[in-house]
Every structure is written in structure tokens, then in C-alpha cells.
Scaffold this motif. Sequence first.
Motif, PDB file in Angstrom:
ATOM      1  N   GLY A 252     -95.250 104.217 -14.563  1.00 62.59           N
ATOM      2  CA  GLY A 252     -95.720 105.445 -15.206  1.00 62.59           C
ATOM      3  C   GLY A 252     -94.745 106.609 -15.102  1.00 62.59           C
ATOM      4  O   GLY A 252     -94.123 106.825 -14.060  1.00 62.59           O
TER       5      GLY A 252
ATOM      6  N   GLU B 126    -104.068 104.422 -16.297  1.00 58.69           N
ATOM      7  CA  GLU B 126    -103.561 105.370 -15.288  1.00 58.69           C
ATOM      8  C   GLU B 126    -103.001 104.615 -14.087  1.00 58.69           C
ATOM      9  O   GLU B 126    -103.513 103.556 -13.732  1.00 58.69           O
ATOM     10  CB  GLU B 126    -104.698 106.268 -14.738  1.00 58.69           C
ATOM     11  CG  GLU B 126    -105.479 107.058 -15.750  1.00 58.69           C
ATOM     12  CD  GLU B 126    -106.635 106.261 -16.354  1.00 58.69           C
ATOM     13  OE1 GLU B 126    -106.941 105.160 -15.843  1.00 58.69           O
ATOM     14  OE2 GLU B 126    -107.219 106.728 -17.345  1.00 58.69           O
ATOM     15  N   ASN B 127    -102.017 105.207 -13.469  1.00 61.07           N
ATOM     16  CA  ASN B 127    -101.564 104.730 -12.148  1.00 61.07           C
ATOM     17  C   ASN B 127    -102.456 105.366 -11.082  1.00 61.07           C
ATOM     18  O   ASN B 127    -103.125 106.359 -11.336  1.00 61.07           O
ATOM     19  CB  ASN B 127    -100.094 105.117 -11.910  1.00 61.07           C
ATOM     20  CG  ASN B 127     -99.168 104.386 -12.854  1.00 61.07           C
ATOM     21  OD1 ASN B 127     -98.574 104.988 -13.749  1.00 61.07           O
ATOM     22  ND2 ASN B 127     -99.037 103.084 -12.686  1.00 61.07           N
TER      23      ASN B 127
ATOM     24  N   GLY C   3    -101.578 109.834 -15.446  1.00 57.40           N
ATOM     25  CA  GLY C   3    -101.269 109.211 -16.734  1.00 57.40           C
ATOM     26  C   GLY C   3    -101.049 110.293 -17.774  1.00 57.40           C
ATOM     27  O   GLY C   3    -101.508 111.424 -17.595  1.00 57.40           O
ATOM     28  N   THR C   4    -100.381 109.935 -18.837  1.00 61.40           N
ATOM     29  CA  THR C   4    -100.140 110.910 -19.895  1.00 61.40           C
ATOM     30  C   THR C   4    -101.461 111.464 -20.412  1.00 61.40           C
ATOM     31  O   THR C   4    -101.620 112.673 -20.566  1.00 61.40           O
ATOM     32  CB  THR C   4     -99.326 110.255 -21.025  1.00 61.40           C
ATOM     33  OG1 THR C   4     -98.053 109.934 -20.493  1.00 61.40           O
ATOM     34  CG2 THR C   4     -99.171 111.175 -22.212  1.00 61.40           C
TER      35      THR C   4
ATOM     36  N   GLU D 208    -104.129  99.244 -11.000  1.00 65.16           N
ATOM     37  CA  GLU D 208    -104.150 100.549 -11.668  1.00 65.16           C
ATOM     38  C   GLU D 208    -105.441 100.734 -12.440  1.00 65.16           C
ATOM     39  O   GLU D 208    -106.287  99.845 -12.487  1.00 65.16           O
ATOM     40  CB  GLU D 208    -102.933 100.702 -12.591  1.00 65.16           C
ATOM     41  CG  GLU D 208    -102.830  99.655 -13.657  1.00 65.16           C
ATOM     42  CD  GLU D 208    -101.598  99.806 -14.543  1.00 65.16           C
ATOM     43  OE1 GLU D 208    -100.936 100.837 -14.526  1.00 65.16           O
ATOM     44  OE2 GLU D 208    -101.314  98.842 -15.277  1.00 65.16           O
TER      45      GLU D 208
END
Length: 308
Positions: A214, A192-193, A252-253, A188
Motif C-alpha cells: 500500500g 486496506e492495509n 488505504g487510498t 489485510e
Amino acid sequence: MPTPYAYFRGEVVPLEQAKISVTTHALHYGTAVFEGIRGNWNQDDGCHYLFRLREHFERLAQSSRIMMLNLKDSVDRLCELSVEIVERSGYTEDVYLRPLVYTSSEQLGVRIHNLEHDVLIFVVPFPAYLPDSARCHTSTWRRVNDTGIPPRAKVTGIYANSALAKTEANLNGFDEAIMLNEDGHVSEGSGENIFMIRKGKLITPGPADNVLEGITAATVVQLAKDELGLETVERQIDRSELYICDELFMTGTAAHLTPVVEVDRRPVGTGLPGPLTSKLSNLFYDAIRGKNEKYRHWCTPARVRVSR
Ligand code: PMP
């Protein structure tokens, strides 16, 4: 004027009053777990939509369990507190909530048992984290393994691994790092994925490749299935596959859904965000801002309080 608030030692207080001692255990040993939650501002509705709030606190509870940290408040209570903090802070832009469960004891000694634990949450304004499309490189740092510090728990100590990778990428002129795991497969990004599109298939590494499970990734998997009829394949990805795939993006958030247009100085596909990535991206942005009724249940509204 917006004034940020925090949940600290069991009370909601102005952020400037939420201070900890230099001797706090978590500061020295990385013995804390955390979350990152987006509050996406919707100008038309005059509110923030806190995205998949409950799922974030459920993951915080799981991370706490893995790390044997005592999370005193229930998921319901933490959700309510998050709404209160965002409402009282009065921002009219995108914000980010940071819950942290940490060893609050002020004594030295490496361990997590027989120490006090506490939970805090604070809010900060938070614009875009990555550029509209990202140029990445493969990190020389390997992703931590479940046999070291379990990456499915969001442990603060793990983020030394992420920070090494992110800094190396940035100092080498890239926007983000792609980390391989110890057996050389794609894991990753630093936060982030990663998803690849190859021959019309949406492919992402599974949890056994040492990724954080995630919430944005799960969202994209569901949108791909429900809206595009596209099933996601979870399998190992080789580094060289990134060089020949058709499309690539990170989720990702903080990062939202960011197309990756270059890896190790090779253009991904045409070198521009691909058609499937763009479709998923449009679906995603509508969902997180509460603009798609069908996915409104992912969005918890927090309305700015005009008078305090
Ligand atoms: N991997 C890592 C290492 C992360 O820090 C994050 C950000 N939380 C993600 C993946 C993406 O997870 P999520 O979509 O739940 O934010």
C-alpha cells in the motif's frame, strides 16, 4: 456545474462518452489492473492535491507487468492526463481517479496474450469511504495467495475476493472485514492495509502475508519514522493478537487512516481511537491536503479551470 472527464481510447472526453461494449474481454474474465488515486480538495489553496500520483502509476505499471498487460502510456503522460481530467472536471470536493489497464478485445476465450489492451482513467467525487472509526470482524474468506492471483498486483479479478469479504462484514453489521491468509495470519482488509500498536511498537504484516503493498501504508510508515521516531516492524500477526493489542488502524487510498475500535465484538484497547493512531492520523491528514510543506512533494496540484 462540474462535468466529469475521462481519458478513453487515447483522448480526453466527457465521461458520458466513454463507453465500452458488453463483449469486452476484461468484463468477463477480470483481466484488468487498476489504481485508485485521491484528489484531496484544499479550499484555501483552491485546488486538489493528487496524492502520490507517480507512485500510483508506477504501481499500475508493475501490476500490468505481472499480468502481461501492455500499458501504452508512460508514467509521466498518465500523471499529466490525471491533472488535466481533474482540472477540466471542475469539482470543488474530494475526488477519486480510477485508472484501468484492461483487455479491450471483444472476443471470448480465457487468456491475456494475443489480445488488445487499453488504458482508461476517469474521475468521480469521492467522500469518506469508512466511518470515522471502524468496527471489524475476521472474515470467513481467506485472502488470495500469490500462488493464485498475485495480490501485490491490483487485478480486478482479485476484487471478487474482497467483495465477498466486504459484503459478509456489512451484512453481519460490521464496517469492514479483516482477512486472514491461507496459513491463518492476519493479511489485510478488503481494500486496506492493517497496522497494530502493541507495547509501543507499530506492527504490520509484510508482503509475504499476501497484502497489497500500500502507498498509504508506506506514507504512514515514513511519517511514523520521521515525525515520531517510530520504526515499523513488519511481521506476521495472529488473529488473537488483534484482541489484546493497544491500538489498531487501517490505511488505504479510499479509507485514508481509519482507527479500528472493535474486532470480533471485542473493544480494541479502550474502545476509542488510541493516542498514537490519533497523532499519525493528524500528520497524515495534513500531509495529504498539502498542509505540511515538508511533504508537499507528495501532492500534485490540480487547479479547477474556471472557464472551459
Ligand atoms: N489492500 C487492498 C486489497 C487494497 O485494495 C488497497 C487499496 N488500494 C490497499 C490495501 C491500500 O493500498 P493504497 O494505500 O495504496 O491505496
